[in-house]
Scaffold this active site. Structure first.
Site, short mmCIF file in Angstrom:
data_model
loop_
_atom_site.label_atom_id
_atom_site.label_comp_id
_atom_site.label_asym_id
_atom_site.label_seq_id
_atom_site.Cartn_x
_atom_site.Cartn_y
_atom_site.Cartn_z
N HIS A 51 -38.54 -41.61 -52.01
CA HIS A 51 -37.27 -42.32 -52.13
C HIS A 51 -37.33 -43.41 -53.19
CE1 HIS A 51 -33.48 -41.74 -50.37
NE2 HIS A 51 -33.46 -42.71 -49.47
N PHE A 96 -31.89 -52.75 -49.49
CA PHE A 96 -32.40 -51.45 -49.09
C PHE A 96 -31.46 -50.38 -49.62
CE2 PHE A 96 -34.94 -54.07 -46.34
CZ PHE A 96 -36.16 -53.40 -46.34
N ASN A 98 -29.48 -48.05 -48.63
CA ASN A 98 -28.10 -47.83 -48.21
C ASN A 98 -27.17 -48.99 -48.55
OD1 ASN A 98 -29.23 -49.57 -46.39
ND2 ASN A 98 -28.36 -48.57 -44.58
N ASN A 144 -27.87 -41.83 -49.53
CA ASN A 144 -27.24 -43.08 -49.07
C ASN A 144 -27.07 -44.10 -50.18
OD1 ASN A 144 -26.86 -42.28 -46.41
ND2 ASN A 144 -28.93 -42.90 -45.80
#
Length: 287
Positions: A51, A96, A98, A144
Site C-alpha cells: 500500500h 492515513f 483513507n 480508499n
C-alpha cells in the site's frame, strides 16, 4: 442598458487586472507547476508494504531530481523542484490512506494547482504485479486513497491524472485484500516491484519535463499493453500422397511397392459389380 450578473462582471474585472480564475488555470495547457502525490500510510511499520508503493515512487523520484521531501506542511511531507520553466511539488500525504484527499486538497489550495496539473501515484490491485498504467480519469476502483481524493479534494470529479503501479491480487483467495495490501513483498515480487517503481519514476519524470501527460501515457500504456497472440498456422495439405502396396510370393517374401501421386490425383474407381437382378436378366437372354 444591458445588466450582467455580478459574478460575470467580477470575473471580467479580475481578468482585466491580470488575475487568473480557477477556470483559466484549468484550461491552460502546459502552464504552471505540477503536484505529484504518492499515496501511502505514515509510520515505520508500513514501510515496504504494497500500500506504500506511492511513497516509494516519490522517494526514488526525489532522489533522482535532487529534492528532499521533508518539509512538513498541510498534513504532508513536501519537496519542491524546478528546472528551467518546469516546476513541481512532490508530496507524501501523512494522513492515513483513507484521508489522503484532505492533504491533497490543502496542497492544491496552498500552491494554487488545478486538478489538471495533479498526478496521483498509487498501488493498484487490478494491474499486473510489476506493470504500470497511466490514466486521465476513472472511478476509485475500490482504492480508499483515490476514493478520498475524489470526494474530499476534487469535489466528486474523476478527471485527474493517475499513475497506477500494479501489485496484482492475492495469489490465494483465502487472503483478505486488506491484509494483502498491508503486507510486504516476498523476494521474487520485490525484484519486480523495484523495476515497476523505476518505470513509474521514469514516466512521472517525463511528464514533468515534457509537460504533456497524455503523450507519456500513450507511450507507457503501449509498452505494457498485452501482447497479441497470433493463432497457430494451419498445417498445409501435402502436395503428394504415398500409396504402399505389399505382395507376398510363394516363399513368403514380402515386396513393397511405393506409388507417389499428387493429392488431386483421381483414384481409379473399381468397376461396379452388376446387381443380382441384372445377372438374372442377362442369363435369361434378350426378350
Amino acid at each position: 442598458m444591458v445588466r450582467a450578473p455580478a459574478r460575470v462582471i467580477g470575473s471580467v474585472s479580475r481578468r482585466a487586472r491580470g488575475v487568473r480564475t480557477s477556470a483559466d488555470e484549468a484550461s491552460r495547457d502546459g502552464d504552471g507547476a505540477w503536484a505529484v502525490f504518492g499515496l501511502g500510510n505514515p509510520g515505520k511499520k508500513f514501510d515496504g508494504t504494497k500500500h506504500n508503493v506511492g511513497f516509494d515512487v516519490i522517494d526514488v523520484l526525489a532522489s533522482a531530481l535532487g529534492v528532499e521531501v521533508t518539509a512538513k506542511k498541510h498534513a504532508a511531507l513536501v519537496g519542491t523542484w524546478a528546472s528551467g520553466d518546469a516546476r513541481a511539488v512532490l508530496v507524501k500525504p501523512q494522513t492515513f490512506m483513507n484521508l489522503s484527499g484532505k492533504s491533497v486538497r490543502a496542497i492544491m489550495r496552498a500552491h494554487k494547482i488545478p486538478k489538471s496539473r495533479v498526478v496521483i501515484v498509487y498501488d493498484d490491485l487490478e494491474t499486473n504485479l510489476g506493470e504500470i498504467r497511466l490514466k486521465v480519469s476513472g472511478t476509485h476502483g475500490g482504492h480508499n486513497g483515490i476514493r478520498s481524493i475524489i470526494d474530499d479534494a476534487m469535489g466528486g470529479a474523476r478527471d485527474f491524472a493517475r499513475v497506477k503501479v500494479g501489485i496484482g491480487r492475492p495469489k490465494s483467495d483465502d487472503v483478505p485484500v486488506y491484509e494483502y495490501v498491508l503486507s510486504k513483498f516476498d523476494v521474487d515480487d520485490a525484484d519486480k516491484m523495484r523495476d515497476a517503481v523505476a518505470d513509474a519514476v521514469e514516466a512521472v519524470r517525463a511528464v514533468l519535463t515534457e509537460n504533456r501527460f497524455e503523450d507519456v501515457m500513450m507511450r507507457v500504456n503501449t509498452k505494457f499493453a498485452p501482447k497479441k497472440v497470433k493463432p497457430p498456422k494451419k498445417p498445409k495439405a501435402p502436395k503428394e500422397r504415398v500409396f504402399v502396396t505389399a505382395t507376398v510370393d510363394e516363399n513368403e517374401h514380402v515386396e513393397l511397392t511405393l506409388d507417389v501421386r499428387p493429392t488431386n490425383h483421381a483414384h481409379q474407381k473399381k468397376p461396379q459389380q452388376p446387381r443380382q437382378e441384372e445377372l438374372a436378366e442377362s442369363a435369361a437372354g434378350p426378350k
